[in-house]
Design an enzyme around this catalytic site. Structure first.
Site, PDB file in Angstrom:
ATOM      1  CB  CYS A  73      52.422  24.834  27.429  1.00 50.91           C
ATOM      2  SG  CYS A  73      51.801  22.718  27.270  1.00 50.91           S
ATOM      3  CG  MET A 117      85.927  35.811  -0.313  1.00 56.40           C
ATOM      4  SD  MET A 117      83.971  36.077  -1.111  1.00 56.40           S
ATOM      5  CE  MET A 117      83.539  37.480  -0.168  1.00 56.40           C
ATOM      6  NE  ARG A 177      81.531  45.948   6.790  1.00 54.05           N
ATOM      7  CZ  ARG A 177      82.819  45.206   5.835  1.00 54.05           C
ATOM      8  NH1 ARG A 177      82.613  44.481   5.761  1.00 54.05           N
ATOM      9  NH2 ARG A 177      83.704  45.223   7.232  1.00 54.05           N
ATOM     10  CB  SER A 217      47.613  23.503  26.511  1.00 50.68           C
ATOM     11  OG  SER A 217      48.376  23.931  26.508  1.00 50.68           O
ATOM     12  N   GLY A 232      50.684  19.999  23.195  1.00 47.65           N
ATOM     13  CA  GLY A 232      52.004  19.912  24.514  1.00 47.65           C
ATOM     14  C   GLY A 232      53.433  19.500  23.321  1.00 47.65           C
ATOM     15  CG  HIS A 268      63.686  16.226  34.940  1.00 47.26           C
ATOM     16  ND1 HIS A 268      62.285  16.253  34.932  1.00 47.26           N
ATOM     17  CD2 HIS A 268      64.682  15.970  36.217  1.00 47.26           C
ATOM     18  CE1 HIS A 268      62.629  16.775  36.257  1.00 47.26           C
ATOM     19  NE2 HIS A 268      63.669  16.716  36.906  1.00 47.26           N
ATOM     20  CE  LYS A 314      84.271  46.127   0.369  1.00 46.00           C
ATOM     21  NZ  LYS A 314      85.693  45.004   0.212  1.00 46.00           N
ATOM     22  CE1 TYR A 331      47.737  28.682  26.692  1.00 42.09           C
ATOM     23  CE2 TYR A 331      46.282  29.568  25.353  1.00 42.09           C
ATOM     24  CZ  TYR A 331      47.231  28.592  26.766  1.00 42.09           C
ATOM     25  OH  TYR A 331      46.575  27.319  26.946  1.00 42.09           O
ATOM     26  NE  ARG A 354      88.283  47.854  -1.662  1.00 40.78           N
ATOM     27  CZ  ARG A 354      88.208  48.991  -0.941  1.00 40.78           C
ATOM     28  NH1 ARG A 354      88.164  48.341   0.423  1.00 40.78           N
ATOM     29  NH2 ARG A 354      87.056  50.146  -0.898  1.00 40.78           N
ATOM     30  N   GLY A 378      86.990  40.046   5.110  1.00 43.36           N
ATOM     31  CA  GLY A 378      88.175  39.393   5.935  1.00 43.36           C
ATOM     32  C   GLY A 378      87.894  37.874   5.340  1.00 43.36           C
TER      33      GLY A 378
HETATM   34  C1  PEP Z   1      54.528  18.140  25.936  1.00 42.25           C
HETATM   35  O1  PEP Z   1      54.793  17.123  25.608  1.00 42.25           O
HETATM   36  O2  PEP Z   1      54.959  19.795  25.537  1.00 42.25           O
HETATM   37  C2  PEP Z   1      54.608  19.470  26.950  1.00 42.25           C
HETATM   38  C3  PEP Z   1      54.276  20.482  27.702  1.00 42.25           C
HETATM   39  O3  PEP Z   1      54.672  19.067  28.109  1.00 42.25           O
HETATM   40  P1  PEP Z   1      56.344  17.662  29.101  1.00 42.25           P
HETATM   41  O4  PEP Z   1      57.404  18.054  28.495  1.00 42.25           O
HETATM   42  O5  PEP Z   1      55.670  17.938  30.864  1.00 42.25           O
HETATM   43  O6  PEP Z   1      55.905  16.110  29.061  1.00 42.25           O
END
Ligand code: PEP
Ligand code: MG
Length: 881
Positions: A838, A106, A339, A770, A772, A455, A25, A858, A95, A104
């Site tokens: 992934c 304070m 603001r 990749s 996991g 899962h 403010k 990626y 204020r 609101g």
């Molecule tokens: C992981 O372990 O990050 C993965 C992608 O494989 P999952 O979740 O299927 O074990």
């Protein structure tokens, strides 16, 4: 004590860059003053002064009091009025203003400087006695509440009492005499509750009001708000002391709030409300219904025109949508605050894209203005913010979006009802692979166990289905087909609503807003694609999910979990036969049946991906996951024994023996992943044949395919070497038979600490890594991904034992260090090595920023998160520069 440090700034001395000490403010009042906008003059006392005040045990140091007096003299000169003057008094507002807006939370005191004498001066000067006493009674109430800590309702009740006595419906019906009587009764409350006479010395009023506003930094609601928004408790608040302007001086006066654009749709039109003949608190108190800002054009056309001009100036200056407080005093417009306006996801996206088109901001700035959650929100159904909800339980927000439907307690039932056209929510302890048809059929899933990478959560996110997991407050009685939570019982068929973005479970069918990937959003995402370095792939294992991934801008499939293909109801019996087979012939027969099924799945995925790369991960989970549940089987056998049904009993006992044989104390660390592939090579061979037969089919049709085979759970380079050789042998034989050539890659998941530590060895053999990070987080922390969240992890996060849930946000210090090291070591020995992620972190904005920092190529995430990942990757790139 004196100080060289500057603790007080006049509005002329203030500007936006002083926000860290002047609060939002104070800084904006300074900035608006420098823009020559109509701002009543004043001063701001810094947040540092607030902290000093707390250090001194909630007392204002003398030198600060002296400083305020000095600045007050300046203010008197500017306004040509005197503070406490009996004839034409200078009146002030006091204020709060924090660095991060806490609307609101304070306190504020208005009309300060009035006493028994100056109220008469005000009456004379304005020739409006009613107005003067209206201000006085408001001041006594606010002072009593904020400074003397008297419950505001006590004043409210006295006001109602008086209105009753004189037969007034509205505050505006009270006469001068009524208001004078009210002033005297309010003073009575002060005397009774605080044991003092209402202070008549304006300077005493001012200093105690400043102290009270400082103290309000630590009132209960402010603390709760800061906790909820992760705002540092040590920041303190600034206090602005400003010349009063009056919205309650008749029908050419008023007060209101205006947004420069519609904060809910983003439309480029003024949005807001105002009340004529009123002061700020009347709007909040809701005594009268405010009017929409557009009608100001009719009631005070000149003021409206000026307001339009001012809002344009402010938006252009700040280059963002503004939320502005204003007061009109006798036809003159004054600005009290501006603001950056809070906005919905939809508005944020539209405003950012529109502002680029209008030339106000550039594309990079627009991308930074939109939060990844905004994209996430508009991709899913949302609870209508105006809907009434009755929340009966709260679990983990496992997959975003809202879903409503009839409560059902089994996957089969969900499927049956969905086939009849019913909308259902599947409620269960935890989902197992066998429930996948129920998840598919349901609008959403609620489980009482399991965490964010359970899962149910992974599968639901992959499908874009709302899911609440680990909701322990929900107690299911399967026998009675009902559950209880929050003192309510919900029967099968009753409607419930879940919010997978917050984890809330609600009674009934709550109204929703449907998802909508607007044109503006598409435009923003295209800009993101031009900027980002990180590729974005999707985790998908069906044709429709792959199409969805492509539609949401994924550049390939980064993880196709083939076990999901084993789970279809018609395949589970064949998979079970394979697992329980006791001869090669039996196993071969089962594999021969599975191969064409898998082949047609891959064909669908390749077709959907239109030549983009598809990483197929060979079977990962322990085999017992495909077998009947052990306790259930024991129960069945016991019953058969009692009933004496010998033939059936022998069959089940045999099954029980085999299931017992396969069961492990620690299946997550057991016979799964590449270990399976090494011990039972036929399964992986079958899968590879299915992948390449599908690929060959597309090749024959002249379509492009780019298959990549991924080995799960490698911990030692030799595991990878053995399996790569096996896989290549199978592929090369198939290609030779078909007389075809096809480039393909063989790579590995990196999801165990040892694989990270020996990444250089593995990288010499692999085409890609990749990460996991679900398993890598589990094995690095030693936290079971299935159990930790329902047992201790939330306590850990709440008590700040760990900074964040590492299954949601990548743990940069530990797990991240392994990822960074492994990526670097791998790339150092293999120039062509592609490195991605992934795990679930691949779709989470903060983790994506880490991936950029670690130099990954990626990220791969659920199709529904691909747009989020595209934005987050662009933001990470912009911020890295
Ligand atoms: C992981 O372990 O990050 C993965 C992608 O494989 P999952 O979740 O299927 O074990
Ligand atoms: Mg894994």
């Amino acid at each position: 004590m004196t100080s060289d440090k500057k603790y007080i700034y006049s509005f002329e001395e203030a500007s936006l860059d002083l926000k860290p000490i002047l609060g939002g403010k104070g800084a904006s009042l300074g900035e608006m003053t420098s823009l020559d906008l109509p701002v009543p003059p004043g001063m701001t006392i810094t947040t540092e002064a607030c902290n000093l005040y707390f250090e001194k045990g909630e007392e204002l140091p003398d030198f600060l009091e002296a400083g305020i007096e000095e600045y007050l003299k300046e203010l008197e000169e500017k306004t040509d009025k005197n503070f406490g003057d009996d004839n034409d008094p200078l009146l002030l507002s006091v204020r709060s203003g924090a660095i991060i807006s806490m609307p609101g939370m304070m306190d504020t005191v208005l009309n300060l400087g009035l006493n028994d004498k100056s109220v008469q001066g005000l009456a004379k000067e304005t020739e409006d006695e009613r107005f003067a006493y209206d201000c006085y009674r408001r001041f006594i109430q606010m002072f009593g509440n904020v400074v003397l800590k008297i419950d505001s309702h006590k004043f409210g009740r006295k006001l109602d009492e008086l209105k009753n006595e004189v037969g007034a419906d509205d505050d505006l019906d009270l006469t001068v005499e009524d208001l004078q009587e009210l002033v005297s009764r309010f003073k009575g409350i002060i005397k009774q509750e605080a044991g003092i006479d209402f202070p008549q010395d304006p300077m005493e009023q001012l200093i105690t009001a400043v102290e009270a506003v400082f103290s309000s930094w630590n009132n209960k609601r402010a603390i709760v708000y800061r906790d909820a928004h992760d705002i540092d408790h040590d920041l303190g608040t600034a206090v602005s002391i400003q010349t009063m302007v009056f919205g309650n001086m008749g029908d050419d006066s008023g007060t209101g709030v205006v947004f420069t654009r519609d904060p809910s749709t983003g439309a480029n039109e003024l949005y807001g409300e105002y009340l004529l003949n009123a002061q700020g608190e009347d709007v909040v108190a809701g005594i009268r219904t405010p009017k929409s800002i557009s009608s100001l054009a009719d009631s005070l056309p000149e003021v409206y025109e000026q307001l339009v001009e001012v809002t344009e100036t402010l938006e252009e200056h700040y280059q963002d949508m503004q939320d502005i407080e204003f007061t009109i005093e006798k036809g003159n417009l004054y600005l009290l605050q501006t603001r950056t306006g809070k906005r919905t996801a939809k508005a944020a996206i539209k405003i950012a894209a529109d502002m680029v088109a209008e030339g106000l901001i550039d594309e990079e700035e627009a991308l930074l203005r939109v939060e990844p959650e905004h994209i996430e929100k508009i991709l899913h159904s949302q609870i209508d913010p105006d809907a009434e909800t009755e929340v009966i339980a709260k679990g983990l927000p496992a997959s975003p979006g809202a879903a409503a439907g009839k409560a059902v307690f089994s996957a089969d039932e969900a499927e049956r009802l969905a086939e009849e056209g019913e909308k259902v929510v599947l409620i269960t302890l935890e989902t197992t692979p066998e429930d996948i048809h129920g998840v598919l059929a349901a609008q959403g899933v609620l489980t009482t166990r399991g965490g964010m990478t359970s899962h149910a959560a992974v599968v639901a996110r992959g499908m874009g289905k709302p899911c609440v997991c680990g909701c322990e407050a929900v107690k299911i009685d399967f026998e009675a087909q009902e559950f209880s939570a929050g003192g309510q019982t919900i029967n099968k068929g009753d409607h419930i609503t879940i919010n997978g973005g917050t984890g809330e479970v609600m009674v009934g069918h709550v109204d929703m807003i449907e998802p909508n990937l607007s044109e503006e959003c598409q435009q923003l995402l295209e800009w993101a694609d031009e900027i980002r370095d990180l590729g974005v792939r999707a985790n998908a294992d069906t044709g429709p999910d792959s199409s969805q991934a492509l539609e949401f801008g994924a550049e390939g499939i980064g993880l196709c979990r083939t076990e999901h293909m084993f789970m279809a109801a018609d395949r589970v019996p064949i998979v079970q036969k394979l697992i329980l087979s006791e001869s090669d012939a039996e196993a071969e027969e089962a594999l021969a049946k599975l191969e064409p099924m898998q082949c047609s799945d891959f064909e669908e995925i390749f077709r959907a991906m239109q030549g983009a790369p598809v990483t197929v991960r060979l079977l990962d989970p322990p085999l017992h996951e495909f077998l009947p549940d052990l306790p259930e089987l024991i129960e069945e056998v016991t019953e058969l024994r009692i009933e004496g049904k010998q033939e059936k009993l022998r069959e089940k006992e045999e099954l029980l023996r085999k299931v017992k044989n396969m069961s492990e104390s620690n299946p997550m660390l057991g016979f799964r992943g590449c270990r399976l592939g090494i011990m039972i090579p036929e399964i992986y061979k079958m899968q590879v044949r299915a992948v390449f037969k599908a690929a060959l089919k597309l090749l024959e049709e002249g379509a492009a395919v780019e298959p990549e085979i991924m080995i799960p759970l490698v911990t030692h380079v030799n595991e990878f070497k053995i399996l790569r050789e096996q896989v290549e042998e199978e592929i090369d034989q198939l290609l030779a038979e078909a007389g075809q050539e096809l480039d393909y890659k063989v790579g590995t998941m990196i999801e165990l600490p040892r694989a990270c530590l020996t990444a250089a060895e593995i990288a010499k053999e692999a085409d890609f890594f990749s990460f996991g990070t679900n398993d890598l987080t589990q094995t690095t922390f030693g936290f079971s991904r299935d159990d930790a969240e329902s047992k201790f992890l939330h306590y850990y996060v709440d008590e700040e034992i760990i900074e964040a849930n590492p299954f949601i946000t990548l743990d940069n210090k530990g797990v991240g260090k392994l990822v960074k090291m492994a990526a670097k070591d791998g790339k150092a020995v293999n120039d062509d090595l592609k490195v991605g992620i992934c795990g679930e972190h691949g779709g989470e904005a903060e983790s994506i920023a880490y991936c950029q920092e670690y130099g990954l190529d990626y990220v791969s995430c659920s199709p529904y998160r691909a747009p989020v990942a595209r934005l987050a990757a662009a933001q990470a790139k912009i911020q890295s520069e």
